[in-house]
Design a protein around this motif. Structure first.
Motif, PDB file in Angstrom:
ATOM      1  N   ARG A  24       0.825  -1.218   0.000  1.00 30.98           N
ATOM      2  CA  ARG A  24       0.000   0.000   0.000  1.00 30.98           C
ATOM      3  C   ARG A  24       0.853   1.260   0.000  1.00 30.98           C
ATOM      4  O   ARG A  24       0.342   2.358  -0.227  1.00 30.98           O
ATOM      5  CB  ARG A  24      -0.972  -0.013   1.173  1.00 30.98           C
ATOM      6  N   PRO A  27       1.685   3.105  -4.165  1.00 32.59           N
ATOM      7  CA  PRO A  27       1.139   4.327  -4.774  1.00 32.59           C
ATOM      8  C   PRO A  27       1.656   5.609  -4.145  1.00 32.59           C
ATOM      9  O   PRO A  27       1.755   6.643  -4.823  1.00 32.59           O
ATOM     10  CB  PRO A  27      -0.382   4.185  -4.573  1.00 32.59           C
ATOM     11  N   LYS A  30       5.129   6.183  -5.724  1.00 29.03           N
ATOM     12  CA  LYS A  30       4.937   6.669  -7.090  1.00 29.03           C
ATOM     13  C   LYS A  30       4.516   8.128  -7.097  1.00 29.03           C
ATOM     14  O   LYS A  30       4.998   8.935  -7.903  1.00 29.03           O
ATOM     15  CB  LYS A  30       3.888   5.817  -7.816  1.00 29.03           C
ATOM     16  N   ALA A  31       3.619   8.494  -6.175  1.00 29.12           N
ATOM     17  CA  ALA A  31       3.144   9.880  -6.106  1.00 29.12           C
ATOM     18  C   ALA A  31       4.267  10.825  -5.674  1.00 29.12           C
ATOM     19  O   ALA A  31       4.351  11.960  -6.163  1.00 29.12           O
ATOM     20  CB  ALA A  31       1.963   9.980  -5.140  1.00 29.12           C
ATOM     21  N   LEU A 189      -6.076   3.024  -0.471  1.00 34.56           N
ATOM     22  CA  LEU A 189      -4.867   2.982  -1.296  1.00 34.56           C
ATOM     23  C   LEU A 189      -4.768   1.646  -2.017  1.00 34.56           C
ATOM     24  O   LEU A 189      -4.912   0.589  -1.401  1.00 34.56           O
ATOM     25  CB  LEU A 189      -3.610   3.141  -0.420  1.00 34.56           C
ATOM     26  N   SER A 190      -4.540   1.687  -3.315  1.00 34.94           N
ATOM     27  CA  SER A 190      -4.302   0.456  -4.069  1.00 34.94           C
ATOM     28  C   SER A 190      -3.326   0.742  -5.196  1.00 34.94           C
ATOM     29  O   SER A 190      -3.389   1.788  -5.840  1.00 34.94           O
ATOM     30  CB  SER A 190      -5.601  -0.107  -4.640  1.00 34.94           C
ATOM     31  N   ARG A 191      -2.441  -0.199  -5.435  1.00 35.02           N
ATOM     32  CA  ARG A 191      -1.495  -0.078  -6.554  1.00 35.02           C
ATOM     33  C   ARG A 191      -2.111  -0.584  -7.849  1.00 35.02           C
ATOM     34  O   ARG A 191      -1.482  -0.537  -8.903  1.00 35.02           O
ATOM     35  CB  ARG A 191      -0.233  -0.887  -6.245  1.00 35.02           C
ATOM     36  N   GLN A 193      -5.363  -1.225 -10.850  1.00 34.99           N
ATOM     37  CA  GLN A 193      -6.424  -0.540 -11.576  1.00 34.99           C
ATOM     38  C   GLN A 193      -7.339  -1.558 -12.251  1.00 34.99           C
ATOM     39  O   GLN A 193      -6.888  -2.601 -12.716  1.00 34.99           O
ATOM     40  CB  GLN A 193      -5.833   0.394 -12.647  1.00 34.99           C
ATOM     41  N   SER A 259       3.761  -5.944  -9.398  1.00 27.52           N
ATOM     42  CA  SER A 259       2.470  -5.238  -9.425  1.00 27.52           C
ATOM     43  C   SER A 259       1.763  -5.348 -10.768  1.00 27.52           C
ATOM     44  O   SER A 259       0.543  -5.532 -10.839  1.00 27.52           O
ATOM     45  CB  SER A 259       2.674  -3.760  -9.065  1.00 27.52           C
ATOM     46  N   ASP A 283      -7.524  -3.477  -2.352  1.00 27.40           N
ATOM     47  CA  ASP A 283      -7.301  -3.896  -3.745  1.00 27.40           C
ATOM     48  C   ASP A 283      -8.581  -4.474  -4.350  1.00 27.40           C
ATOM     49  O   ASP A 283      -8.940  -4.159  -5.494  1.00 27.40           O
ATOM     50  CB  ASP A 283      -6.188  -4.944  -3.814  1.00 27.40           C
ATOM     51  N   GLN A 286     -11.039  -1.712  -5.133  1.00 30.56           N
ATOM     52  CA  GLN A 286     -10.607  -0.975  -6.314  1.00 30.56           C
ATOM     53  C   GLN A 286     -10.966  -1.720  -7.596  1.00 30.56           C
ATOM     54  O   GLN A 286     -11.351  -1.109  -8.610  1.00 30.56           O
ATOM     55  CB  GLN A 286      -9.088  -0.758  -6.243  1.00 30.56           C
ATOM     56  N   TRP A 346      -2.674  14.271  -3.943  1.00 31.52           N
ATOM     57  CA  TRP A 346      -1.331  14.050  -3.416  1.00 31.52           C
ATOM     58  C   TRP A 346      -0.617  15.370  -3.122  1.00 31.52           C
ATOM     59  O   TRP A 346       0.081  15.486  -2.105  1.00 31.52           O
ATOM     60  CB  TRP A 346      -0.514  13.224  -4.403  1.00 31.52           C
TER      61      TRP A 346
END
Length: 363
Positions: A24, A27, A30-31, A189-191, A193, A259, A283, A286, A346
């Motif tokens: 978790r 993301p 990444k942000a 929060l999820s990585r 899509q 991922s 997850d 999402q 973010w």
């Protein structure tokens, strides 16, 4: 001219308790990169190994292990943790000393700690991430919750990966009435899509969590799926040096997935069999997936979440010792998890590292 002169360095440190805390944080990392911050990842064990694979170019540092171990008998889970608590407290104390050195050595401007209790500083903005404002431990929930809330109050801010309102995933675990807690509900929060792809698997099994319970469930499920009719993808949750794929029709085994692979596998699967850990739940929401839960024996948090979601008509569950593959037929009677729409701002979240003034005179 130094291109990084205006960039801030943020230490992000997830707890190594299964893989949920690490995944978790993906993301968030990444942000940070997308918003021109320099992340440094700090953890230990399989959590650190996973994040190294996900972010091979990001600097990583190793923290002391909390040496969290599960009892073979779920009823002894709490006492096993109590027995190991001196080792955990020693690791937390070591963390505090290490963090003090790292802030100066690596010029760290901010901290994001996902449940690592020693990753904190009064000198720089420090964020704590948790979905457990109330820590479920059975008849000792009241005292463990008070202790946890006392720790959270030291941080500049606490981010809860859920929604603040009555429609939420954590229930009473992630919601308290305490004006002294500086809480921001940032959304799940999820990585992963949601993708519209053809179905490839009837069942996806994904395991996680510390030993020995992960291995015990793996052994049990490998026997149970011999009676399952349909294509199965089985992700064992072992973070190893090399990915190993084994085909034993109709089951495809992976020791682990990155991922990208995991996102594809989830989307290609009709149904998911897994633990009821909170990161997995985020997850599944999402991806709008139907699932069946087997909570980790003795882990009150997972048992609470499984009961909550079953009561709401979303996901059925069974205790590990009671599960039979035939239980999966119950899934058809439940609605499955749905996305809780929330666009995470973010830039606004990270403003805490720009705007918060912390006195450098504090120890």
């Amino acid at each position: 001219m130094d291109l990084n002169a205006n960039q801030q360095t943020i230490l992000i440190a997830p707890l190594n308790w299964g893989l949920g805390h690490a995944t978790r944080c993906i993301p968030i990392i990444k942000a940070l990169l997308e918003n021109n911050y320099i992340p440094i990842i700090a953890s230990d064990g399989i959590a650190l190994a996973l994040l190294k694979k996900e972010f091979p170019t990001v600097q990583t540092l190793e923290l002391p292990s909390y040496q969290i171990e599960y009892a073979k008998n779920g009823a002894h889970f709490k006492w096993k943790l109590l027995k190991n608590s001196p080792k955990m407290l020693e690791a937390i104390w070591e963390e505090k000393k290490i963090i003090k050195k790292w802030i100066s050595k690596y010029r760290i401007d901010g901290i994001i700690s996902d449940n690592r209790l020693g990753v904190f500083s009064k000198k720089i903005p420090s964020v704590f991430i948790t979905h457990q404002l109330n820590v479920m431990t059975g008849n000792t929930t009241w005292i463990t919750s008070k202790i946890h809330q006392h720790i959270i109050k030291k941080y500049t801010e606490c981010w809860v990966p859920d929604l603040a309102g009555s429609i939420n995933l954590t229930g009473k675990m992630g919601h308290v009435d305490d004006p002294n807690l500086k809480i921001r509900y940032i959304g799940p929060l999820s990585r992963l899509q949601k993708k519209l792809v053809p179905k490839k698997y009837d069942l996806m099994i994904i395991l996680s969590g510390p030993e020995p319970q992960r291995g015990l469930l793996e052994d049990s499920l490998k026997k149970e799926i011999a009676r399952y009719r349909g294509n199965v993808i089985f992700i064992e949750g072992k973070i190893e040096a090399e990915q190993i794929v084994t085909q034993i029709n109709p089951v495809t085994y992976y020791n682990y997935m990155n991922s990208f692979q995991l996102e594809q596998a989830f989307n290609e699967s009709e149904m998911v069999l897994c633990r009821s850990g909170y990161t997995t739940i985020m997850d599944l929401a999402q991806l709008r997936k139907k699932a069946f839960f087997i909570p980790t024996p003795g882990q009150y948090e997972q048992e609470y979440l499984a009961r909550k979601l079953k009561k709401e008509g979303l996901v059925p569950y069974a205790n590990q010792d009671d599960f039979k593959i035939e239980n999966l037929s119950e899934v058809a009677s439940y609605r499955g998890l749905q996305t809780l729409h929330c666009n995470i701002d973010w830039k606004s979240l990270f403003d805490i590292f720009q705007n918060t003034k912390i006195s450098t005179l504090n120890p």
